[in-house]
Scaffold this motif. Structure first.
Motif, PDB file in Angstrom:
ATOM      1  N   ARG A 176       1.049  -1.235   0.031  1.00 18.79           N
ATOM      2  CA  ARG A 176       0.044   0.054  -0.077  1.00 18.79           C
ATOM      3  C   ARG A 176       1.050   1.249   0.001  1.00 18.79           C
ATOM      4  O   ARG A 176       0.569   2.324  -0.767  1.00 18.79           O
ATOM      5  N   LEU A 177       2.093   1.230   0.650  1.00 16.94           N
ATOM      6  CA  LEU A 177       2.748   2.455   0.775  1.00 16.94           C
ATOM      7  C   LEU A 177       3.498   2.659  -0.341  1.00 16.94           C
ATOM      8  O   LEU A 177       3.585   3.940  -0.905  1.00 16.94           O
ATOM      9  N   LYS A 178       4.000   1.704  -1.305  1.00 16.48           N
ATOM     10  CA  LYS A 178       4.743   1.808  -2.437  1.00 16.48           C
ATOM     11  C   LYS A 178       3.721   2.077  -3.355  1.00 16.48           C
ATOM     12  O   LYS A 178       3.944   3.017  -4.150  1.00 16.48           O
ATOM     13  N   ALA A 179       2.457   1.784  -3.270  1.00 19.06           N
ATOM     14  CA  ALA A 179       1.429   2.214  -4.309  1.00 19.06           C
ATOM     15  C   ALA A 179       1.112   3.656  -4.041  1.00 19.06           C
ATOM     16  O   ALA A 179       0.940   4.515  -5.169  1.00 19.06           O
ATOM     17  N   GLU A 180       1.236   4.037  -2.697  1.00 16.96           N
ATOM     18  CA  GLU A 180       0.801   5.577  -2.634  1.00 16.96           C
ATOM     19  C   GLU A 180       1.998   6.266  -2.958  1.00 16.96           C
ATOM     20  O   GLU A 180       1.541   7.496  -3.424  1.00 16.96           O
ATOM     21  N   VAL A 181       3.196   6.014  -2.957  1.00 16.82           N
ATOM     22  CA  VAL A 181       4.255   6.726  -3.375  1.00 16.82           C
ATOM     23  C   VAL A 181       4.551   6.582  -4.908  1.00 16.82           C
ATOM     24  O   VAL A 181       5.729   7.197  -5.371  1.00 16.82           O
ATOM     25  N   GLY A 182       3.973   5.656  -5.716  1.00 17.36           N
ATOM     26  CA  GLY A 182       4.152   5.377  -6.836  1.00 17.36           C
ATOM     27  C   GLY A 182       5.334   4.545  -7.335  1.00 17.36           C
ATOM     28  O   GLY A 182       6.033   4.505  -8.231  1.00 17.36           O
ATOM     29  N   LYS A 183       5.829   3.774  -6.468  1.00 20.69           N
ATOM     30  CA  LYS A 183       6.880   2.763  -6.680  1.00 20.69           C
ATOM     31  C   LYS A 183       6.584   1.669  -7.450  1.00 20.69           C
ATOM     32  O   LYS A 183       7.591   1.092  -7.906  1.00 20.69           O
ATOM     33  N   ASP A 184       5.116   1.141  -7.452  1.00 23.98           N
ATOM     34  CA  ASP A 184       4.841   0.120  -8.208  1.00 23.98           C
ATOM     35  C   ASP A 184       3.638   0.413  -9.179  1.00 23.98           C
ATOM     36  O   ASP A 184       2.501   0.286  -8.646  1.00 23.98           O
ATOM     37  N   PRO A 185       3.781   0.780 -10.364  1.00 23.80           N
ATOM     38  CA  PRO A 185       2.587   1.226 -11.292  1.00 23.80           C
ATOM     39  C   PRO A 185       1.816   0.297 -11.506  1.00 23.80           C
ATOM     40  O   PRO A 185       0.585   0.364 -11.638  1.00 23.80           O
ATOM     41  N   GLU A 186       2.220  -0.877 -11.640  1.00 25.03           N
ATOM     42  CA  GLU A 186       1.323  -2.306 -11.694  1.00 25.03           C
ATOM     43  C   GLU A 186       0.291  -2.334 -10.685  1.00 25.03           C
ATOM     44  O   GLU A 186      -1.198  -2.424 -10.900  1.00 25.03           O
ATOM     45  N   LYS A 187       0.777  -2.137  -9.404  1.00 19.72           N
ATOM     46  CA  LYS A 187      -0.091  -2.285  -8.399  1.00 19.72           C
ATOM     47  C   LYS A 187      -0.748  -1.165  -8.017  1.00 19.72           C
ATOM     48  O   LYS A 187      -1.969  -1.082  -7.519  1.00 19.72           O
ATOM     49  N   VAL A 188      -0.369   0.162  -8.312  1.00 16.78           N
ATOM     50  CA  VAL A 188      -1.031   1.215  -8.379  1.00 16.78           C
ATOM     51  C   VAL A 188      -2.170   1.079  -9.420  1.00 16.78           C
ATOM     52  O   VAL A 188      -3.593   1.738  -8.784  1.00 16.78           O
ATOM     53  N   LYS A 189      -2.016   0.464 -10.538  1.00 20.48           N
ATOM     54  CA  LYS A 189      -3.283   0.604 -11.422  1.00 20.48           C
ATOM     55  C   LYS A 189      -4.128  -0.609 -11.123  1.00 20.48           C
ATOM     56  O   LYS A 189      -5.275  -0.220 -11.029  1.00 20.48           O
TER      57      LYS A 189
END
Length: 250
Positions: free
Chosen positions: A225-238
């Motif tokens: 969740r933290l990586k998604a919030e900071v944009g570190k993992d675009p796939e998980k963000v998508k």
């Protein structure tokens, strides 16, 4: 030095030390003063006795002189009466009494000298006793003051020693407290790591492993969740955004 001599020396030294501890200088001074008063009283008694003896001799001398005068008159009367034999007898007795009077005079003179010496001795001794009394009271007062000072110092020393012991006891208590706290923290850490088994929790090994896996899964989810919030993992963000759109359509 022989064995018995050594024993005697040791015994005397022990007794001397014991007597020194038992002796109170104030009591010794009072006793010495009482003894001096007794001696002074004896001297006064001696003066009184000499004076009494002299007085008795003086009274005896008066009687002898009176008898001598009487014999003188008798001898004179005998001469008037032409009794020479009777006059001689009276004069012989008078001469004997005169010799007694001379002896009494010598004794009275000697007693006078003794009385003067005793009176002088009494005066000197009285002066010494008074000086000793003053000195005695001064020494007793100084000793009492020094004794009180020693007792105060001993009390202060005892309090200081006791406070030092209390300080050491407090220090030991603090050290033990710190040791117990450290042991408690170490046991907590071991129990959290699973090294020690908490028998009071009612959980077995499977429960602990499942709890551990759940904790790790939660940690991984939080990390994603933290990586998604900071944009570190675009796939998980998508994936996260699509999931959000689907929830909105529903």
């Amino acid at each position: 030095m022989g064995l018995f001599s050594r024993i005697e020396t040791v015994f005397k030294s022990k007794m001397n030390k014991l007597l020194n501890r038992m002796e109170d200088p104030r009591e010794t001074l009072d006793y010495s003063y009482e003894r001096q008063l007794e001696l002074l009283q004896n001297v006064k008694k001696g003066v009184a006795e000499v004076a009494s003896s002299k007085k008795r001799l003086q009274l005896q001398r008066v009687k002898l002189v009176q008898n001598t005068d009487k014999l003188e008159k008798q001898a004179r009367d005998a001469v008037v009466a032409d009794s020479d034999d009777l006059a001689r007898l009276a004069l012989e007795r008078k001469a004997a009494l005169a010799q007694q009077v001379e002896g009494i005079d010598l004794e009275i003179a000697e007693l006078d000298q003794q009385q003067e010496k005793l009176v002088e001795s009494e005066k000197r001794l009285s002066t010494k006793v008074e000086i000793f009394k003053t000195r005695k009271e001064s020494i007793k007062a100084q000793y009492s003051a020094a004794e009180a000072h020693v007792k105060i110092n001993e009390s202060v020393t005892g309090i200081s020693e006791e406070m030092a012991d209390v300080g050491l006891a407090l220090e030991r208590a603090e050290n033990k407290t710190e040791e117990m706290k450290a042991r408690a923290e170490a046991i907590d850490e071991l129990m959290e790591a699973g090294t020690l088994e908490d028998l009071t929790s009612g959980r077995d090994e499977i429960d602990r492993e499942l709890s551990k896996i759940s904790s790790q899964s939660n940690v991984e989810s939080e990390l994603a969740r933290l990586k998604a919030e900071v944009g570190k993992d675009p796939e998980k963000v998508k994936t996260g955004e699509e999931g959000t759109d689907e929830r909105k359509e529903v």
